[in-house]
Design a protein around this motif. Structure first.
Motif, PDB file in Angstrom:
ATOM      1  N   GLN A 169       0.836  -1.197   0.000  1.00  0.00           N
ATOM      2  CA  GLN A 169       0.000   0.000   0.000  1.00  0.00           C
ATOM      3  C   GLN A 169       0.870   1.246   0.000  1.00  0.00           C
ATOM      4  O   GLN A 169       1.926   1.300   0.648  1.00  0.00           O
ATOM      5  CB  GLN A 169      -0.920   0.012   1.224  1.00  0.00           C
ATOM      6  N   SER A 170       0.423   2.263  -0.741  1.00  0.00           N
ATOM      7  CA  SER A 170       1.142   3.540  -0.786  1.00  0.00           C
ATOM      8  C   SER A 170       0.133   4.663  -0.929  1.00  0.00           C
ATOM      9  O   SER A 170      -1.086   4.428  -0.945  1.00  0.00           O
ATOM     10  CB  SER A 170       2.158   3.555  -1.933  1.00  0.00           C
ATOM     11  N   VAL A 171       0.644   5.877  -1.046  1.00  0.00           N
ATOM     12  CA  VAL A 171      -0.214   7.067  -1.097  1.00  0.00           C
ATOM     13  C   VAL A 171       0.296   8.008  -2.185  1.00  0.00           C
ATOM     14  O   VAL A 171       1.514   8.118  -2.400  1.00  0.00           O
ATOM     15  CB  VAL A 171      -0.205   7.808   0.267  1.00  0.00           C
ATOM     16  N   VAL A 172      -0.626   8.685  -2.872  1.00  0.00           N
ATOM     17  CA  VAL A 172      -0.244   9.785  -3.754  1.00  0.00           C
ATOM     18  C   VAL A 172      -0.988  11.042  -3.310  1.00  0.00           C
ATOM     19  O   VAL A 172      -2.133  10.982  -2.845  1.00  0.00           O
ATOM     20  CB  VAL A 172      -0.544   9.503  -5.240  1.00  0.00           C
ATOM     21  N   THR A 234      -3.902   3.195  -2.301  1.00  0.00           N
ATOM     22  CA  THR A 234      -4.169   1.824  -2.734  1.00  0.00           C
ATOM     23  C   THR A 234      -2.816   1.177  -2.984  1.00  0.00           C
ATOM     24  O   THR A 234      -1.781   1.702  -2.546  1.00  0.00           O
ATOM     25  CB  THR A 234      -5.094   1.772  -3.967  1.00  0.00           C
ATOM     26  N   ASP A 235      -2.775   0.094  -3.723  1.00  0.00           N
ATOM     27  CA  ASP A 235      -1.511  -0.592  -3.972  1.00  0.00           C
ATOM     28  C   ASP A 235      -0.574   0.259  -4.822  1.00  0.00           C
ATOM     29  O   ASP A 235      -1.002   0.934  -5.769  1.00  0.00           O
ATOM     30  CB  ASP A 235      -1.762  -1.920  -4.671  1.00  0.00           C
ATOM     31  N   ALA A 236       0.716   0.193  -4.498  1.00  0.00           N
ATOM     32  CA  ALA A 236       1.714   1.006  -5.194  1.00  0.00           C
ATOM     33  C   ALA A 236       1.754   0.707  -6.687  1.00  0.00           C
ATOM     34  O   ALA A 236       1.953   1.606  -7.509  1.00  0.00           O
ATOM     35  CB  ALA A 236       3.100   0.785  -4.582  1.00  0.00           C
ATOM     36  N   TRP A 266       4.212   8.452  -2.302  1.00  0.00           N
ATOM     37  CA  TRP A 266       4.801   8.362  -0.967  1.00  0.00           C
ATOM     38  C   TRP A 266       4.901   6.916  -0.499  1.00  0.00           C
ATOM     39  O   TRP A 266       3.940   6.150  -0.608  1.00  0.00           O
ATOM     40  CB  TRP A 266       3.957   9.141   0.042  1.00  0.00           C
ATOM     41  N   ASP A 267       6.052   6.578   0.066  1.00  0.00           N
ATOM     42  CA  ASP A 267       6.249   5.294   0.732  1.00  0.00           C
ATOM     43  C   ASP A 267       5.844   5.476   2.188  1.00  0.00           C
ATOM     44  O   ASP A 267       6.464   6.238   2.926  1.00  0.00           O
ATOM     45  CB  ASP A 267       7.726   4.875   0.640  1.00  0.00           C
ATOM     46  N   ALA A 272       2.883  -4.855   5.660  1.00  0.00           N
ATOM     47  CA  ALA A 272       2.030  -5.890   5.078  1.00  0.00           C
ATOM     48  C   ALA A 272       2.145  -5.875   3.558  1.00  0.00           C
ATOM     49  O   ALA A 272       2.025  -4.823   2.926  1.00  0.00           O
ATOM     50  CB  ALA A 272       0.580  -5.666   5.497  1.00  0.00           C
ATOM     51  N   ALA A 273       2.401  -7.041   2.993  1.00  0.00           N
ATOM     52  CA  ALA A 273       2.492  -7.153   1.540  1.00  0.00           C
ATOM     53  C   ALA A 273       1.109  -7.372   0.952  1.00  0.00           C
ATOM     54  O   ALA A 273       0.259  -8.030   1.548  1.00  0.00           O
ATOM     55  CB  ALA A 273       3.408  -8.309   1.156  1.00  0.00           C
TER      56      ALA A 273
END
Length: 377
Positions: A169-172, A234-236, A266-267, A272-273
């Motif tokens: 999971q990541s963020v923009v 959502t997912d990177a 953003w990381d 959790a994978a």
């Protein structure tokens, strides 16, 4: 003078030697025939035992999966996720998931012209329901749509294949936003858009953010462009497709976004994978066939197909996502082994048991310039 040759010690007549030799020859032939008969009985008994108790053949799996007399395979995919699965203006699909879908279809015995791709919404992935050209819902054979494997979904009855991609999971946010996002806690009291059926909503609530669910990730990105939300998560592997520019010369996507702006990826340090799997439906044979394809891709001679798809669609986006890893650059290892029955002569002639129709190695299908990009979770 009156004694015969044998009593006199003379050698036997030639016809006696011939008769003895013939008897010995017949005896050897009888023993050989008996040995051959025994071997035939043993082989026949072994074959019956193997057939009765051993794993099925590839053809038997296809028959159990209901594919033997089928001339078409229908797969549900995303249509608004650049790099993962995106529909273009000309109606073609492109992206990493699309290549994986075609790879699996080929291993199930279907060439590309025999595969129908239908756009599927996130909320319909569990039911395997997608709309066809007439707008009616149809049940697809497989769902290859950035679908994360979770215990909750499995508990609800979704049958997943082995994982075929690992991301996180990541963020923009908008690049013009001064907000720094190192974890979900930095989104406290922020409006954050995510897919309504994704694995991200609970984590957002736990972090104090206000999750806003949408059925399509493109709707979240549009809301971000319109400043209706502060961030999208959502997912990177999905978000990366919206961060970088589209390569020049590519056909435009069918799903349009207005007022595009530069984004920051953003990381957020999630441990959790997110592992994506194929919804194969409840038929165990279909699941085994899909797993066999992924097993061959991971361990067999055709592994370059996965790597070629990853490099083209996901690795190429890494340069625009800064320190956030788009996805792990190797196929996840199969969780167990799928066995199919093959005789020694088949193993010699057919190096890939999942595709016995083809004796020659598959040539990697070069994705056409018509297609590129996509996302999901």
């Amino acid at each position: 003078m009156g004694q015969d040759d044998e009593s006199s010690g003379n050698p036997p007549a030639p016809e006696s030697v011939v008769a003895a030799t013939a008897r010995r020859s017949r005896s050897r032939q009888a023993r050989l025939a008996a040995l051959l008969l025994l071997l035939v009985v043993i082989v026949a008994a072994t074959v019956r035992v193997v057939v009765a108790t051993g794993p099925p053949t590839w053809d038997e799996l296809r028959e159990r999966a209901g594919l033997t007399n089928r001339d078409r395979l229908v797969i549900g995919v995303k249509d608004d996720q650049p790099g993962v699965a995106q529909k273009l203006e000309n109606g073609a699909f492109e992206g990493f998931d699309i290549e994986i879908a075609y790879m699996i279809a080929e291993d199930l015995g279907f060439d590309a012209p025999e595969v129908t791709l239908l756009a599927i919404e996130s909320e319909d992935r569990a039911r395997r329901q997608a709309r066809d050209a007439s707008g009616s819902f149809v049940t697809v054979d497989l769902v290859v749509a950035s679908y994360s494997i979770t215990e909750q979904r499995q508990g609800q009855g979704v049958v997943f294949s082995f994982p075929y991609l690992e991301t996180e999971q990541s963020v923009v946010t908008l690049a013009s936003d001064s907000r720094k996002v190192a974890s979900l806690r930095d989104l406290d009291r922020a409006k954050v858009c995510t897919l309504g059926t994704s694995t991200s909503e609970r984590r957002l609530r736990d972090a104090g953010a206000s999750p806003i669910g949408r059925n399509r990730i493109s709707e979240c990105i549009q809301a971000l462009y319109d400043r209706q939300v502060d961030a999208v998560t959502t997912d990177a592997a999905i978000l990366a497709g919206f961060v970088g520019p589209r390569p020049p010369g590519e056909l435009p996507p069918a799903v349009k976004l207005r007022g595009r702006q530069e984004l920051q990826h953003w990381d957020i340090g999630e441990e959790a994978a997110e592992k994506w799997g194929v919804n194969t439906g409840p038929n165990p044979a279909m699941r085994d066939l899909v797993n066999l394809s992924l097993q061959q891709s991971a361990e067999g001679p055709d592994g370059y197909r996965w790597k070629a798809a990853f490099d083209r669609y996901l690795a190429s986006e890494q340069q625009y996502s800064n320190l956030q890893q788009v996805a792990v650059g190797r196929q996840p290892e199969p969780e167990e082994k799928v066995e199919v029955r093959q005789w020694p002569w088949e193993r010699w002639a057919l190096p890939s048991p999942s595709r016995p129709r083809s004796g020659a190695p598959t040539v990697a299908r070069e994705p056409s310039r018509r297609n590129r990009r996509s996302s999901g979770c």
